[in-house]
Design an enzyme around this catalytic site. Structure first.
Site, mmCIF file in Angstrom:
data_model
loop_
_atom_site.group_PDB
_atom_site.id
_atom_site.type_symbol
_atom_site.label_atom_id
_atom_site.label_comp_id
_atom_site.label_asym_id
_atom_site.label_seq_id
_atom_site.Cartn_x
_atom_site.Cartn_y
_atom_site.Cartn_z
ATOM 1 N N HIS A 1 -9.267 0.971 5.053
ATOM 2 C CA HIS A 1 -7.982 1.120 5.731
ATOM 3 C C HIS A 1 -8.180 2.031 6.943
ATOM 4 O O HIS A 1 -8.990 2.961 6.897
ATOM 5 C CB HIS A 1 -6.946 1.705 4.761
ATOM 6 C CG HIS A 1 -5.570 1.691 5.351
ATOM 7 N ND1 HIS A 1 -5.150 2.642 6.244
ATOM 8 C CD2 HIS A 1 -4.553 0.812 5.225
ATOM 9 C CE1 HIS A 1 -3.916 2.353 6.626
ATOM 10 N NE2 HIS A 1 -3.531 1.240 6.022
ATOM 11 N N GLU B 1 -6.632 4.434 8.034
ATOM 12 C CA GLU B 1 -6.479 5.873 7.759
ATOM 13 C C GLU B 1 -7.743 6.429 7.116
ATOM 14 O O GLU B 1 -8.116 7.581 7.355
ATOM 15 C CB GLU B 1 -5.237 6.096 6.872
ATOM 16 C CG GLU B 1 -3.956 5.879 7.673
ATOM 17 C CD GLU B 1 -2.794 5.300 6.898
ATOM 18 O OE1 GLU B 1 -2.788 5.360 5.654
ATOM 19 O OE2 GLU B 1 -1.878 4.749 7.549
ATOM 20 N N GLU C 1 -5.398 -5.345 10.558
ATOM 21 C CA GLU C 1 -4.337 -4.378 10.823
ATOM 22 C C GLU C 1 -4.597 -3.675 12.154
ATOM 23 O O GLU C 1 -5.375 -2.708 12.205
ATOM 24 C CB GLU C 1 -4.280 -3.322 9.712
ATOM 25 C CG GLU C 1 -4.036 -3.903 8.333
ATOM 26 C CD GLU C 1 -3.469 -2.852 7.393
ATOM 27 O OE1 GLU C 1 -2.333 -3.012 6.962
ATOM 28 O OE2 GLU C 1 -4.157 -1.859 7.135
ATOM 29 N N GLY D 1 2.494 1.847 10.882
ATOM 30 C CA GLY D 1 3.424 2.958 10.732
ATOM 31 C C GLY D 1 4.123 3.341 12.030
ATOM 32 O O GLY D 1 4.760 4.379 12.111
ATOM 33 N N SER E 1 3.544 -2.561 10.321
ATOM 34 C CA SER E 1 5.002 -2.603 10.512
ATOM 35 C C SER E 1 5.641 -3.940 10.134
ATOM 36 O O SER E 1 6.588 -4.381 10.800
ATOM 37 C CB SER E 1 5.368 -2.204 11.945
ATOM 38 O OG SER E 1 4.921 -0.885 12.209
ATOM 39 N N ASN F 1 0.867 -1.180 0.000
ATOM 40 C CA ASN F 1 0.000 0.000 0.000
ATOM 41 C C ASN F 1 0.902 1.228 0.000
ATOM 42 O O ASN F 1 1.512 1.551 1.017
ATOM 43 C CB ASN F 1 -0.888 -0.056 1.255
ATOM 44 C CG ASN F 1 -1.758 1.172 1.394
ATOM 45 O OD1 ASN F 1 -1.853 1.997 0.489
ATOM 46 N ND2 ASN F 1 -2.409 1.302 2.546
ATOM 47 N N LYS G 1 0.093 4.286 -0.256
ATOM 48 C CA LYS G 1 -0.545 5.450 0.377
ATOM 49 C C LYS G 1 -0.285 6.707 -0.460
ATOM 50 O O LYS G 1 -0.214 6.619 -1.684
ATOM 51 C CB LYS G 1 -0.053 5.590 1.832
ATOM 52 C CG LYS G 1 -0.206 4.277 2.614
ATOM 53 C CD LYS G 1 0.037 4.401 4.090
ATOM 54 C CE LYS G 1 -0.140 3.041 4.759
ATOM 55 N NZ LYS G 1 0.025 3.083 6.205
HETATM 56 P P1 PGA Z 1 2.960 -0.057 7.745
HETATM 57 O O1 PGA Z 1 1.508 0.164 7.129
HETATM 58 O O2 PGA Z 1 3.512 -1.310 7.122
HETATM 59 O O3 PGA Z 1 3.742 1.176 7.368
HETATM 60 O O4 PGA Z 1 2.793 -0.206 9.218
HETATM 61 C C1 PGA Z 1 0.644 -0.908 6.949
HETATM 62 C C2 PGA Z 1 -0.656 -0.411 6.357
HETATM 63 O O5 PGA Z 1 -1.049 0.707 6.669
HETATM 64 O O6 PGA Z 1 -1.295 -1.110 5.565
#
Ligand code: PGA
Length: 252
Positions: free
Chosen positions: A97, A99, A169, A175, A215, A9, A11
């Site tokens: 997601h 976010e 997730e 993140g 992560s 992803n 983003k």
């Molecule tokens: P990340 O993000 O690997 O940077 O933790 C995962 C995601 O948001 O799908």
């Protein structure tokens, strides 16, 4: 047998030139990779989808969208429809997601509509969900995950599930550099499969791919992916670096 999936992803990262460089690096590095039952997905920003679909042509990398609006078309400034995505060759879309849920107000109700629109268009939904840190601290994580699944997906007929991929997730791991332990991931994935089995049936539950996200990096991917109910990962930060993403793909 359910598919193994590693999805990147991107983003709101990578302009056109950076996207081109990254997809080319991925294509080259995966030339001799034996995909077998493994799918590799990348989700660039909307503006770069079309050119990446063309670039990924003749490779096994699938280009997918990060989001989509639930309506067919109309006065929704700034939004993208299923038809627009299909028309440029997109077959899968990430929905819900964290976010999108936290910064853009996407509720379970909106997401269930998005799921319906996706399936009506014969597209695949990569449905994301997961608890907040406070849910885990108060030991409500199973309850939260169960209600996200019920509200977003459990209205579906069993036959619709062939176009559903799940991505668990935990928000506290996205993140942040903090990853759920392989045991925590396995425990939640087994729980998810169990409630799907209870609602539908065992075959359906066993056929759904459940990805872990939060992560994931080259140093922890192999151990997380080794868990029996973890069928791959949704990768954010580490998917922006070709070498890291390739290492994660090879860990599957
Ligand atoms: P990340 O993000 O690997 O940077 O933790 C995962 C995601 O948001 O799908």
């Amino acid at each position: 047998m359910r598919a193994k999936i590693v999805a990147g992803n991107w983003k709101m990262n990578n302009n056109k030139d950076e996207s081109k460089t990254l997809i080319n690096e991925l294509k080259n590095s995966l030339k001799d990779f034996s995909f077998n039952n493994t799918r590799v997905l990348v989700a660039p920003t909307f503006v770069n989808l079309s050119s990446l679909v063309k670039r990924a042509n003749k490779s096994k990398i699938e280009v997918v969208a990060q989001n989509m609006h639930q309506a067919k078309n109309g006065a929704f400034t700034g939004e993208i429809s299923a038809d627009m995505l299909k028309n440029i060759g997109i077959k899968s879309v990430i929905l819900g997601h964290s976010e999108r849920r936290s910064y853009f107000g996407e509720t379970d109700a909106i997401l269930s509509e998005k799921v319906n629109t996706t399936l009506k268009n014969n597209m695949e939904a990569i449905f994301c969900f997961g608890e907040l840190l406070e849910d885990r601290s108060s030991e409500n994580h199973f309850k939260v995950v169960e209600s996200q699944l019920k509200n977003g997906l459990f209205h579906l007929e069993a036959s619709a599930w062939k176009n559903i991929v799940l991505a668990y997730e935990p928000v506290w791991a996205i993140g942040t550099g903090e990853t759920a332990s392989p045991q925590q991931a396995q425990e939640m994935h087994a729980f998810i499969r169990a409630i799907i089995k209870e609602k539908y049936n065992e075959t359906l539950a066993n056929n759904v791919s459940i990805l872990y996200g939060g992560s994931v990096k080259p140093s922890n991917a192999e151990e997380i992916f080794s868990k029996p109910d973890v069928d791959g990962g949704l990768i954010g930060g580490a998917a922006l670096n070709a070498q890291d993403f390739i290492a994660i793909i090879k860990a599957i």
